[in-house]
Design a protein around this motif. Structure first.
Motif, short mmCIF file in Angstrom:
data_model
loop_
_atom_site.label_atom_id
_atom_site.label_comp_id
_atom_site.label_asym_id
_atom_site.label_seq_id
_atom_site.Cartn_x
_atom_site.Cartn_y
_atom_site.Cartn_z
N CYS A 200 -3.53 1.80 10.36
CA CYS A 200 -2.77 0.64 9.87
C CYS A 200 -2.26 0.89 8.45
CB CYS A 200 -3.65 -0.61 9.89
SG CYS A 200 -3.95 -1.23 11.56
N ALA A 201 -3.05 1.57 7.64
CA ALA A 201 -2.60 1.89 6.28
C ALA A 201 -1.39 2.81 6.34
CB ALA A 201 -3.74 2.55 5.50
N ALA B 73 -12.35 -1.72 10.72
CA ALA B 73 -12.30 -0.72 9.65
C ALA B 73 -10.86 -0.47 9.20
CB ALA B 73 -12.93 0.59 10.13
N ASN B 74 -9.92 -0.47 10.15
CA ASN B 74 -8.51 -0.31 9.82
C ASN B 74 -8.02 -1.44 8.93
OD1 ASN B 74 -6.27 1.67 11.01
ND2 ASN B 74 -8.11 1.77 12.32
N ILE B 75 -8.46 -2.66 9.24
CA ILE B 75 -8.00 -3.82 8.45
C ILE B 75 -8.54 -3.73 7.02
CG2 ILE B 75 -8.17 -6.33 8.23
CD1 ILE B 75 -8.25 -6.43 11.32
N TYR B 76 -9.85 -3.46 6.90
CA TYR B 76 -10.43 -3.37 5.55
C TYR B 76 -9.80 -2.23 4.76
CZ TYR B 76 -14.10 -6.78 6.60
OH TYR B 76 -14.78 -7.93 6.89
N THR B 77 -9.54 -1.10 5.42
CA THR B 77 -8.92 0.03 4.72
C THR B 77 -7.49 -0.28 4.33
OG1 THR B 77 -10.29 1.50 6.06
CG2 THR B 77 -8.48 2.50 4.86
N VAL C 247 -6.21 -3.17 3.66
CA VAL C 247 -6.21 -4.10 2.52
C VAL C 247 -6.40 -3.32 1.22
CG1 VAL C 247 -7.55 -5.92 1.40
CG2 VAL C 247 -6.88 -6.15 3.80
N ASP C 248 -7.35 -2.38 1.22
CA ASP C 248 -7.58 -1.59 0.00
C ASP C 248 -6.34 -0.78 -0.36
OD1 ASP C 248 -10.11 -2.55 -0.34
OD2 ASP C 248 -11.12 -0.83 0.58
N VAL C 249 -5.71 -0.17 0.66
CA VAL C 249 -4.54 0.67 0.40
C VAL C 249 -3.36 -0.16 -0.09
CG1 VAL C 249 -2.82 2.15 1.50
CG2 VAL C 249 -5.25 2.50 1.97
N LEU C 250 -3.13 -1.30 0.54
CA LEU C 250 -1.96 -2.09 0.14
C LEU C 250 -2.14 -2.64 -1.27
CD1 LEU C 250 -2.08 -5.52 0.28
CD2 LEU C 250 -2.45 -5.01 2.67
N LEU C 251 -3.37 -3.03 -1.63
CA LEU C 251 -3.59 -3.52 -3.00
C LEU C 251 -3.42 -2.38 -4.00
CD1 LEU C 251 -6.71 -5.84 -2.41
CD2 LEU C 251 -4.37 -6.57 -2.90
N HIS C 252 -3.90 -1.20 -3.64
CA HIS C 252 -3.69 -0.02 -4.50
C HIS C 252 -2.20 0.31 -4.60
CE1 HIS C 252 -4.23 3.95 -6.23
NE2 HIS C 252 -3.54 4.48 -5.22
N HIS C 253 -1.51 0.18 -3.48
CA HIS C 253 -0.07 0.48 -3.45
C HIS C 253 0.70 -0.48 -4.36
CE1 HIS C 253 3.44 2.35 -1.63
NE2 HIS C 253 3.97 1.16 -1.44
N ILE C 254 0.30 -1.75 -4.37
CA ILE C 254 0.98 -2.73 -5.24
C ILE C 254 0.81 -2.32 -6.70
CG2 ILE C 254 0.87 -5.11 -6.08
CD1 ILE C 254 0.24 -5.98 -3.21
N HIS C 255 -0.40 -1.92 -7.07
CA HIS C 255 -0.64 -1.50 -8.46
C HIS C 255 0.20 -0.27 -8.81
CE1 HIS C 255 -3.82 -4.24 -9.67
NE2 HIS C 255 -4.38 -4.11 -8.47
N MET C 256 0.32 0.66 -7.89
CA MET C 256 1.11 1.85 -8.14
C MET C 256 2.58 1.49 -8.30
SD MET C 256 -1.04 4.32 -8.23
CE MET C 256 0.05 5.75 -8.14
N GLU C 257 3.09 0.60 -7.45
CA GLU C 257 4.50 0.20 -7.53
C GLU C 257 4.79 -0.56 -8.81
OE1 GLU C 257 7.10 0.77 -5.06
OE2 GLU C 257 5.57 2.30 -4.70
N LEU C 258 3.80 -1.37 -9.25
CA LEU C 258 3.99 -2.10 -10.52
C LEU C 258 4.15 -1.12 -11.69
CD1 LEU C 258 1.46 -5.07 -10.18
CD2 LEU C 258 3.96 -5.23 -10.35
N GLN C 259 3.38 -0.02 -11.63
CA GLN C 259 3.48 0.97 -12.69
C GLN C 259 4.85 1.65 -12.69
OE1 GLN C 259 0.21 3.69 -12.30
NE2 GLN C 259 -1.36 2.07 -12.56
N HIS C 260 5.49 1.63 -11.51
CA HIS C 260 6.83 2.23 -11.43
C HIS C 260 7.91 1.22 -11.73
CE1 HIS C 260 4.68 5.27 -8.73
NE2 HIS C 260 5.07 5.95 -9.82
#
Length: 1606
Positions: free
Chosen positions: A957-958, A990-994, A996-1009
C-alpha cells in the motif's frame, strides 16, 4: 505418630542419659535426701499392701535424711568426680524430672525437690530453657494412661510451636517431644510408692494407676466403685503433679528464659486450663451427678493462673496478652465456679471487645452491596490468581467474628439465627438484589443449593454467606411488597415481569426448596398478611415455574405433594380488574384455569382441583380454535388487547402449538434464492427467508417462561442449523426474547452452540451470524452477565486462527471489531489470555486498544484487587511482546502513573521502520510498477502473491501511495484489490500501519521541498478516499485507528478530521441511521430492510462471500472508533475539533451500545481538563430525556457564573436519590433498636419506597422499575442513578474541593439538620449541661461539638422536611443512610476528589475544639473520644451525633466502596493529622485507618505502608523524645497494642487468625524498627513484634526466622 528430628534427637539423648555413669550416683544422692532408701526398687510397687501396723513399724525404722543445707555441698563434691559438666547437668535435669513425676504427691519430697532446684539454680547449674520444656513434656507423657499412647491429654512442644507459628490449637495438640520415655505407659505408676503423711490413712494400691479400667473389666458384682476410686486417685495424682510443675515454673520465671520456653510454658498452661475437666467427664456420665472440682484441682488451677498472669504481666511482657485473646480460653464450655479464673476470662472479654472495635468500620452493619457499579468488590481477600477469578465465589457481606474479623462460609451462615442482626443484614442484601436485579453471574457466585436438592457427598461451600432459608424469606418479602404495590392501584406489571425472571432463575438453580417455599408463603399470606392477596399474581408466578424440574418432582414424588398442591390452589383469587380487556387482566383471570389444567395433567391430586376452573379452561380451547382455524397461524401485527391477553393464556396451556404459530409467522414470508453477484461463482443455491415484522417486545414479555424457552431453542435450530438463511425478523425476535428474560434465557453462544453441535461454528455463515448478533444486539447483555471476558477469549480464538489465513477478511474484521467493542466495554481488570501465560493472541490493533482500555479503567475506576496490580506488569509484557507501538507524550500525559511509568521508556522504532522502507523502496516500487501500472499483466498478480518476500509485501500500500502522486486513477485498482484480498488479514493491517508511517514521512519530506501543506493534505485525503471509498480496498476503521495512534505527528489528526468531514462518509453514516430506524431497535415493529452485502461491507470484505448481512455495516464498524478519536483530540488540546466531531456524529453515536459508559468515562478521564462547552456537547450524546438528571442540573452546567457553587440543596437532592434508589433499603424490623423507635419503623413498610416507585424528585416521580432492555447501558436502574450522579458531579463547572466541601458539610451536620427541622429536637437529650464532667461534649450533641467550628449545627438552605417525607425513613435512619450514600458517591469519583476528602476530613477533626483544649484531663478526652466515635446509627437515636463521628463514618463508607489500588492515597489523612500529640488524636487516627488493614491482608505493600503510618503516629505520642502536655501511661493504649498484634497475625494468615497463624518476617522487621523509637514502657509491649529470636516469641517460633536467624 511420626516424630520430628528434634524429638527423635531428644529421645536418643534421653536414652544416653539413662546409661550415663553419673546417673546412679545422682539418683542415690537425691534418694538419700528424699528419704528413699537404696533398697527400694521399682518392684516395690507390686508388693502386697501392708496393714496399718506394718506401715507404722516401717515408718519408725526409716533412716532420717540429712539436713537440706548439706545437699549443695554433697552435690558439689559429687560434681568433682565427673569431667563433662554439660552431660552431668543434663543427667541431673533428667533425674530431677523423673523424681518430680514420682514424688509429686509426697509433700515433703516435693518441697525438697523445689529446694534442690533453687539451690542448683543459685549456683547457675540449672538451664531452665532445657529443663522446663523437658519437664512439661514428661508431665504430658505421665498423664497419658497406659495403652492409649498419644491419644490422652494433648500437649505442646517447642517443635510444634515453630512449625505452626505460635499458638497450637487448644483442642487438638499432639505430643511430639517425649524426653523421658518413648514408652506410652504412664510414668505415674510409681507416684504412690512411698507413703506420705499428707495422704489419707487409706492408701491405695500403688499399681492401681497403671492403666484405666476398661468397661469389659467391670463386672456386675460391684467393681464400678473400684473404678471410680482408681480414677479419683489418678486425678488427684495429676493435680499434685501439675501443682508441683507450676511451682517449678514460677521458680524458673524468676530467671530470664528464652521466648520459645515462655511460649511453651504458656500454651501448656492454657492447654491444662481448657481441658481442666477432661478426666471428670467420664465419671460424671457414670453417676449422673454434677461434679464439683476438688481442692487439689482448684489449687493447680490457681497455680496455672499465677503462671499465666506472670507471663502476660505488662511490666515484663514475657508473652503478649494478645495470645490470651486468640487462645479460645474464654470459650470454655464448662467454666469452674472459681473467681480467679472468671476474673481472667472477664479481662480477656473486655480487652477482646476493645480490640475488635478497631477491626470494624463505623456503621459496618450498614455496609452492603448497592449493585450501583459493574464491579462487585469482594469483602474477603482470598489470594487467588487472575485465572481463578472466573470461578471465584463472592462474599458480598461477611459476618464479624468476636475478634472483629470478617467471616464467611456455609457452615457459618447456616448458624445465623433468624431475626438476629446478621440475619437481617443478609436479608437486606438479598432483598436489594432481588429489587435491583444484579447479573445472574453475581447470583451464581453467592447462591447455595438447597439441602433437599444436594448430593450427600457435597461439601459445604467455603465462600457462602447466604442460606436457602434466607433466599426463600427474601423472595417471599418481595412477593408481599409487590402485592402491596398492586393493591395500591399502582401499575407494577413490569416489576412482576422482572421479578418472575429472577424467581424462575432462583427456582431452577435449586437454591429454594419449593415445598418449603410454598409452605412459608402460605403461612405468611394466611397469618400475618392475610388481607394482602387480592389478585392472582401469586398464581401467575407459580404457573411460570410449574414446569421446572424441582417443582415437577415435588408435585409428583414428594411425600407432602397433596398438602403442597392444596396450598398452591389456595392462592387463587377472582380477578377484580377495572379494565377487563387489559391483557394482564385477561391473563390473571385465566391463570388459575391454566394452573388447574397443568396440575390435572400430573394425575396425582385431581380430587382437589376446582371444576369451575377446569370448565373455564374450555374457553381457552374455544378461543384458540377460532383464531388459529386449524392452521396455527396468527397475524401478530393486528392483535387487539383481548387477543394478546388470550394468547398469553394459551402460552401457559398449549406452549407447543403457540410456539409453532410464532415460528410460522416468522417464516410466513417464504424464501427466495439469493442471486450470486457478478464476482461470485454460483457454487450452490442459497435460500433466504423473506422479511416479516418481528414480534413486538410488548407481546413477547407476556409469554410464559415455558414458551420462551421452547421458542429460543426452536429459533436456534432455525438460525444456526437450518438450511435457509434466516430473516432479520427471526434474529430480531430471538434477541428480544433473550433481552426480556436475561436471568432465565441467557446463554453464552459459542460454548452453547459447541455443546449442541461441535461442527456448527465451522460453518462461516453460522460464525458470521453469531458474531453479528453479539456485536450489534447482545453486547450489553454479555456485559450485564459478566461474560465479556469469556466472550473475548472465544472471539480471540477465531481471530488467532484467521489472522494469518489468506482471504478470510469478512469474518476476521467482524470478529476484530467485536473484540474492540468487548475490550472497550471492560471496566474491570482482565487477563489478556485465559490461561494467563505467553504472549497475547491479539492483533496489533487489539493490543493497542487493550492499553487504552487499561488506562481508562485504572484512571476512572481503579484496580479492585491487589493481585491484579501484581499481574499488571506481566500483562503489559504479554501485550508489548507482540506490539512495536509507542504512545505519544501527549497520550501518556493522561495515562495513570502505573501505565505511564511502564510505557515511558519504550523506544520509538518508527525511525527504524522508515529506514527499512527506504532500503526496500526501490524493490517495492519496481514490484508495484509491474503490478499496478494500467497495462500490468493480470498473471503477475499470482506471481507477486506467491513469490514476493513478506518484508516487501507489507509495503504494497505504501508503494501504491508513492505511485499515485496525487492521481489515484493512475494505478491498477483491480490488481491492487485482488492482491489485498489474497493477503492474510494481518498482512492488510500491517500494510495500513506501514502506509500511514510512510505517508506522514512523505508529507514531511515534501514540506522540506517547499510544497504547500494544504495541497499535500488535500492530495493525501484524495488518495485515502481512493483506498477507502472509491475502490473500497482497505477497512476505514483500521485506517483511522492507525492515524490517531500517530498523533505525535502534527498532520495525523488533521488527516483524520478531514476524512471524517468527507461527504462520502457523511452520506454513509446517514444512510446507516436511515436504514436502522430508531437506536431502540427492540421497539421497532416494522419490517427490517436487509442491506445488500456489497453496499454494506464494500468490495474488500464482501469479495466472494454470498452470505447476507443482518446488522453489519462498514459505518457500524466506526462506532467504537469515533469515541477513541475524541479521546485523542482532547489529549492533543484540539477541543474545538472534538466538539465539532461530536456535534457531527452525535446522532450516529446514539447507536453506540455503551454510549452512557462512554460519557461517564470520558468525563472522569479528562476531569479538570475539559471546557464547559465540550462537557455540554459530550452530555448531548445521551438521550437526556431518559437519564434521571437532577431537575436543577441543566441550570448549573449552563450557569453564566461557573465559579458559583450550587446550593447545598442540590447536593442533598443527589444524595437523597442515592438513598432512595441505590442504597439497600432498611427493613422495618431490621435494627429497630438502633434505627429509631419501633413505631416509626412499623409505619414505614417496604411498600412505602421501592425502586419501583422512587420518590427522589420530580425527575423520577413517574419512574417504575425498568426492564433490562430499557437500560442496557449501564444495565440496572441502581447503576443508572449512581452513574448519573457521578456524571453530574463531573460536569459541574466548579472545583473538586468545592464539591467535596459541600458534600462533607451536609454529612457532618446531617443529624441536627434533619432532626431539628423535623421535630424540633434541640440541645442535649441526655441531660448533660454546661457544668457536667464533659461540658458541651460530643455526648451532649451541642452546637460547638457538632459544628466542629462552624457557626451553626444545622445546614442552612436545605428543605429537610420534604427530604424526610420523600425518603420514607425516620430522621435518624435517613441521616445514617445519607452518610453511606455520600461515601458511595465519592468512591466513584476520580482520585482528585479523594485527596480533597482526606484534606477536608483532617481539617474538621483538627478543628474540634475539645481535641485542642489543653485544659482537659486525659479522662475527659478519653470519654469524649468514645462518644465521638460511636456508630452514627447509635448516636443519632438521642441526638448525640458528632462531626468527628460522622466524618469517620463517611470515610469508612468511602473506604468500603473503594478499589484497593485507590486506597494507596489514604495516607494523606494521617499526613494532614500529624503531628499527633495526644492519645485522643491517636485513637481517632487508629479508628479511621485501623479497619483498613484487614482489607489489605493480601496487599502486602499497601498493608506495610498503612501499618508504618500507624506506628509512626504511635511514635509521635509515645516516642523517646516526646514530652506530652499530660503524662500518659502505656496502659492507656493496651487495646491499640492488642489490635496491632491481631492485625499483623491476620495479614500473616491472609484471613481470620487461626492457631497456626504467624506474622510475616517483613512485618516483624517493620515493627521492630518502629519500636526502637518508642518509650521503653511502650516498647516492651511490642517487644515480640520483631525478628529477634532471643526476645520475640513470634520470631523464636517462626520457621523462617529460626532457620535464618540473621
Amino acid at each position: 505418630m511420626d516424630q520430628t528430628p528434634r524429638s527423635v534427637a531428644a529421645a536418643a539423648n534421653s536414652r544416653t542419659y539413662q546409661f550415663h555413669p553419673a546417673r546412679a550416683a545422682i539418683t542415690d544422692l537425691f534418694n538419700l535426701y528424699l528419704g528413699r532408701s537404696s533398697r527400694q526398687k521399682a518392684d516395690d510397687s507390686i508388693r502386697e499392701l501392708p496393714n496399718k501396723t506394718q506401715k507404722r513399724v516401717l515408718a519408725l525404722n526409716r533412716e532420717l535424711p540429712p539436713r537440706n543445707e548439706q545437699f549443695l555441698l554433697d552435690f558439689e563434691q559429687l560434681q568433682t568426680q565427673f569431667g563433662d559438666q554439660d552431660q552431668l547437668r543434663s543427667v541431673t535435669e533428667s533425674v530431677l524430672i523423673s523424681l518430680v513425676v514420682q514424688c509429686c504427691s509426697h509433700a515433703p519430697r516435693a518441697e525438697f525437690l523445689l529446694f534442690a532446684l533453687r539451690s542448683l539454680c543459685n549456683i547457675g547449674y540449672i538451664n531452665w530453657d532445657t529443663l522446663l520444656p523437658a519437664l512439661l513434656s514428661s508431665v504430658s507423657s505421665a498423664e497419658v494412661p497406659a495403652g492409649q499412647g498419644s491419644q490422652g491429654v494433648p500437649s505442646v512442644s517447642t517443635t510444634s510451636l515453630s512449625q505452626s507459628g505460635m499458638m497450637p490449637s487448644t483442642s487438638v495438640i499432639t505430643n511430639t517431644s517425649n524426653l523421658q520415655s518413648s514408652n506410652p505407659v504412664s510414668t505415674l505408676t510409681s507416684v504412690h510408692g512411698i507413703g506420705s503423711p499428707a495422704q489419707s490413712t487409706i492408701e491405695p494400691l500403688p499399681g492401681a494407676t497403671l492403666s484405666p479400667v476398661k468397661s469389659s473389666d467391670i463386672s456386675s458384682n460391684g467393681q464400678l466403685s473400684t473404678t471410680r476410686m482408681n480414677s479419683s486417685i489418678r486425678d488427684n495424682a495429676i493435680s499434685n503433679l501439675r501443682q508441683l510443675c507450676c511451682k517449678i515454673i514460677l521458680t524458673g520465671l524468676e530467671c530470664s528464659l528464652k521466648p520459645v520456653t515462655q511460649a511453651e510454658i504458656f500454651y501448656h498452661m492454657l492447654n491444662w486450663l481448657v481441658n481442666w475437666d477432661q478426666r471428670q467427664q467420664g465419671s460424671e456420665e457414670c453417676d449422673g451427678k454434677t461434679w464439683r472440682p476438688d481442692k487439689a484441682l482448684i489449687e493447680w488451677l490457681h497455680s496455672c493462673l499465677d503462671v499465666i498472669w506472670l507471663l502476660v504481666e505488662e511490666d515484663k511482657c514475657r508473652v503478649p496478652f494478645y495470645e490470651l485473646l486468640r487462645s479460645g480460653l474464654q470459650f470454655i464450655e464448662n467454666i469452674p465456679d472459681d473467681e480467679a479464673l472468671f476474673t481472667l476470662i472477664l479481662e480477656i472479654h473486655r480487652r477482646r471487645d476493645m480490640m475488635a472495635v478497631h477491626m470494624q468500620m463505623l456503621d459496618q452493619h450498614l455496609h452492603c452491596p448497592t449493585f450501583g457499579t459493574h464491579r462487585i468488590l469482594l469483602q474477603t481477600t482470598p489470594n487467588v490468581s487472575v485465572e481463578a477469578v472466573a470461578n471465584l465465589r463472592y462474599s458480598p457481606i461477611t459476618y464479624p467474628s468476636v475478634l472483629g474479623e470478617p467471616l464467611h462460609g456455609e457452615d457459618l451462615s447456616a448458624s445465623i439465627q433468624r431475626g438476629s442482626l446478621d440475619w437481617e443484614r443478609a436479608l437486606r442484601c438479598i432483598r436489594h438484589a432481588i429489587r435491583s436485579t444484579p447479573s445472574p453471574d453475581w447470583w451464581k457466585r453467592v447462591l447455595v443449593v438447597a439441602p433437599c436438592y444436594r448430593g450427600s457427598a457435597q461439601v459445604p461451600t467455603p465462600g457462602a454467606v447466604f442460606t436457602s432459608d434466607m433466599i426463600c424469606e427474601a423472595t417471599i418479602d418481595r412477593i408481599i411488597e409487590l402485592l402491596k404495590l398492586t393493591n395500591s392501584e399502582i401499575n407494577c406489571w413490569q416489576e412482576w415481569l422482572v421479578f418472575s425472571d429472577i424467581f424462575f432463575f432462583l427456582m431452577k438453580s435449586g437454591c429454594i426448596d419449593f415445598v418449603d417455599f410454598v409452605d412459608k408463603l402460605g403461612s405468611r399470606l394466611t397469618e400475618s398478611d392475610h388481607h394482602i392477596l387480592r389478585t392472582n399474581h401469586v398464581t401467575w408466578l407459580l404457573a411460570q415455574i410449574i414446569r421446572v424440574e424441582h417443582v415437577m418432582a415435588a408435585l409428583n414424588n414428594d411425600s407432602r405433594k397433596v398438602e403442597t398442591t392444596r396450598k398452591i390452589l389456595s392462592f387463587h383469587r377472582e380477578d377484580r380488574s377495572s379494565d377487563p380487556n387489559n391483557p394482564q387482566s385477561i391473563l390473571l383471570d385465566f391463570i388459575s384455569s391454566c394452573q388447574n389444567l397443568r396440575i390435572w395433567s400430573l394425575n396425582t391430586t385431581r380430587e382437589y382441583l376446582n371444576n369451575e376452573q377446569l370448565q373455564k379452561g374450555k374457553q381457552i380451547d374455544e378461543w384458540w380454535r377460532q383464531v388459529s382455524k386449524g392452521e396455527r397461524m396468527m397475524d401478530y401485527m393486528n392483535m387487539d388487547d383481548r387477543s394478546i391477553g388470550m394468547f398469553w393464556v394459551v402460552s401457559y396451556t398449549m406452549a407447543q402449538p403457540a410456539g409453532e404459530t410464532v415460528m410460522n409467522w416468522l417464516s410466513s414470508g417464504g424464501a427466495t434464492e439469493l442471486l450470486p453477484g457478478a464476482t461470485v461463482q454460483p457454487n450452490e443455491r442459497l435460500m433466504v427467508m423473506q422479511e416479516v415484522s418481528p414480534l413486538p417486545i410488548s407481546l413477547l414479555s407476556g409469554f410464559s417462561m415455558n414458551l420462551c424457552l421452547k421458542l429460543v431453542l426452536q429459533m436456534e435450530e432455525s438460525l444456526f442449523i437450518g438450511q435457509v438463511v434466516p430473516s432479520i425478523a427471526m434474529v430480531e425476535t430471538y434477541t428480544r426474547l433473550l433481552l426480556i428474560a436475561p436471568h432465565s434465557l441467557f446463554r453464552s453462544h459459542f460454548s452453547h452452540l459447541a455443546q449442541r453441535n461441535a461442527s456448527l461454528l465451522s460453518k462461516p455463515g453460522v460464525t458470521l451470524l453469531v458474531l453479528e448478533i453479539v456485536n450489534y444486539r447482545l453486547l450489553p447483555l454479555y456485559r450485564y452477565q459478566g461474560k465479556c471476558k469469556t466472550l473475548m477469549y472465544d472471539v480471540t480464538k477465531i481471530i488467532s486462527a484467521l489472522k494469518g489465513k489468506r482471504g478470510d477478511h469478512r469474518v476476521f474484521r467482524l470478529a476484530e471489531n467485536l473484540c474492540i467493542n468487548l475490550i472497550l466495554s471492560l471496566r474491570d481488570f482482565f487477563s489478556v489470555k485465559r490461561e494467563g501465560k505467553g504472549p497475547t493472541e491479539f492483533t496489533e490493533t487489539l493490543n493497542r486498544i487493550t492499553i487504552i482500555t487499561l488506562a481508562i479503567t485504572i484512571k476512572t475506576r481503579g484496580i479492585a484487587d491487589a493481585d491484579h496490580l501484581l499481574y499488571l506488569q506481566t500483562m503489559l509484557e504479554q501485550i508489548l511482546a507482540t506490539s512495536q507501538h509507542t504512545w505519544s507524550e501527549k497520550t501518556l500525559r493522561y495515562f495513570p502513573s502505573l501505565l505511564r511509568d511502564a510505557l515511558m521508556g519504550r523506544i520509538d522504532k518508527r525511525g527504524l521502520a522508515i529506514q527499512a522502507w527506504q532500503q526496500s523502496e526501490t524493490t517495492v516500487i519496481n514490484q508495484c510498477t509491474q503490478l499496478l501500472s494500467s497495462s500490468a499483466d493480470p498473471n503477475y498478480v499470482m506471481t507477486y502473491i506467491s513469490h514476493s518476500f513478506p518484508q516487501h509485501r507489507q509495503y504494497l500500500c505504501a508503494g501504491a501511495w508513492i505511485l499515485m502522486q496525487g492521481h489515484p486513477e493512475n494505478i491498477n485498482s483491480g490488481n491492487l484489490a485482488r492482491v489485498l484480498r489474497e493477503f492474510s488479514p494481518e498482512e492488510v493491517t500491517a500494510n495500513i500501519y506501514t502506509m500511514v508511517d510512510v505517508l506522514l514521512h512523505h508529507i514531511h519530506m515534501e514540506l522540506q521541498h517547499g510544497h504547500s501543506l494544504q495541497d499535500l493534505l488535500l492530495k493525501t485525503c484524495a488518495n485515502l478516499a481512493f483506498f477507502v471509498w472509491t475502490h473500497e480496498l482497505i477497512p476505514l476503521d483500521i485506517l483511522l485507528l492507525a492515524l490517531i495512534d500517530r498523533d505525535d505527528d502534527p498532520h495525523a489528526l488533521r488527516i483524520v478530521i478531514s476524512l471524517l468531514d468527507r461527504q462520502e462518509l457523511q452520506q454513509r453514516v446517514k444512510l446507516y441511521c436511515l436504514n436502522r430506524n430508531s437506536p431502540e431497535y427492540w421497539l421497532y415493529t416494522g419490517i427490517f430492510k436487509r442491506t445488500d452485502l456489497q453496499k454494506a461491507l464494500g468490495n474488500h470484505l464482501s469479495w466472494k462471500d454470498r452470505y447476507p448481512t443482518f446488522f453489519d455495516d462498514i459505518a457500524a464498524r466506526l462506532l467504537p472508533v469515533i469515541p477513541l478519536i475524541v479521546y485523542r483530540l482532547i489529549e492533543n488540546d484540539a477541543t474545538e475539533s472534538a466538539d465539532r466531531i461530536l456535534a457531527m456524529y452525535s446522532p450516529f453515536l446514539a447507536y453506540h451500545p455503551l454510549r452512557f459508559t462512554f460519557v461517564r468515562d470520558i468525563l472522569a478521564y479528562f476531569y479538570g481538563h475539559l471546557p464547559g462547552k465540550l462537557i455540554v456537547r459530550i452530555l448531548n450524546v445521551l438521550d437526556l430525556r431518559k437519564i434521571p438528571f437532577s431537575e436543577s442540573f441543566p441550570q448549573h452546567i449552563g450557569s453564566s457564573n461557573p465559579a458559583m457553587c450550587p446550593p447545598l440543596e442540590y447536593f442533598a437532592t443527589l444524595l437523597l436519590a442515592l438513598v432512595n434508589n441505590v442504597i439497600p433499603p432498611l427493613n422495618s424490623n431490621s435494627r429497630s433498636a438502633s434505627m429509631g423507635d419501633a413505631s416509626n419503623n412499623a409505619m414505614r413498610g417496604p411498600h412505602n419506597r421501592t425502586p419501583a416507585t422512587p420518590h427522589s424528585g420530580p425527575a423520577n416521580a413517574s419512574e417504575g422499575q425498568k426492564a433490562f432492555y430499557q437500560i442496557q447501558d449501564p444495565g440496572t436502574y441502581t447503576q443508572l442513578v449512581l452513574e448519573t450522579a457521578v456524571i453530574e458531579i463531573l460536569s459541574l463547572p466548579i472545583s473538586a474541593s468545592q464539591i467535596v466541601s459541600s458534600l462533607v458539610q451536609i454529612v457532618v451536620n446531617i443529624q441536627p439538620t434533619l432532626i431539628q427541622s423535623s421535630n424540633g429536637l434541640h440541645g442535649p437529650s441526655n441531660g448533660l449541661g454546661q457544668g457536667s464532667v464533659l461540658p458541651t461534649s460530643p455526648s451532649g450533641g451541642s452546637t460547638d461539638s457538632l459544628s466542629a467550628g462552624r457557626s451553626t449545627s444545622s445546614v442552612s438552605g436545605i428543605n429537610t422536611s420534604s427530604f424526610v417525607s420523600r425518603s420514607g425513613y425516620t430522621c435518624q435512619q435517613l441521616s445514617c443512610l445519607f452518610i453511606q450514600a455520600c461515601g458511595l458517591l465519592l468512591a466513584q469519583l476520580p482520585p482528585e476528589f479523594h485527596l480533597q476528602l482526606y484534606m477536608e476530613a483532617s481539617r474538621i477533626i483538627k478543628e474540634s475544639w475539645w481535641l485542642t483544649d489543653g485544659q482537659r484531663s486525659l479522662g475527659e478526652l478519653d470519654s469524649a473520644v468514645s462518644y465521638a466515635l460511636l456508630d452514627p446509627t447509635w448516636a443519632s437515636q438521642d441526638n448525640t451525633s458528632t462531626a468527628i463521628g460522622n466524618i469517620v463514618a463517611l470515610l469508612h463508607a468511602f473506604f468500603s466502596n473503594l478499589p484497593q489500588e485507590w486506597l494507596e492515597g489514604t495516607h494523606v489523612i494521617i499526613k494532614h493529622l500529624r503531628p499527633v500529640t495526644s492519645v485522643a488524636m491517636l485513637r481517632i487516627a487508629f479508628r479511621i485507618m485501623g479497619p483498613l488493614l484487614p482489607r489489605l491482608a493480601n496487599a502486602h505493600n499497601l498493608f506495610n505502608k498503612i501499618l508504618s503510618l500507624l506506628l509512626n503516629i504511635l511514635v509521635d505520642v509515645f516516642g523517646k523524645n516526646c514530652q506530652p502536655p499530660v503524662p500518659v501511661d502505656a496502659s492507656e493504649i493496651t487495646d491499640l497494642i492488642d489490635y496491632l498484634h491481631h492485625v499483623i497475625h491476620y495479614e500473616g494468615q491472609g484471613g481470620p487468625v487461626q492457631a497456626s497463624s504467624k506474622p510475616r518476617p517483613e512485618v516483624l522487621a517493620l515493627c521492630g524498627r518502629a519500636a526502637e523509637s518508642l518509650r521503653p514502657d511502650v516498647q516492651h509491649l511490642l517487644s515480640h513484634l520483631k525478628t529477634d529470636i532471643n526476645s520475640s516469641i513470634y520470631a523464636a517460633t517462626h520457621p523462617k526466622l529460626v532457620q535464618n536467624p540473621s
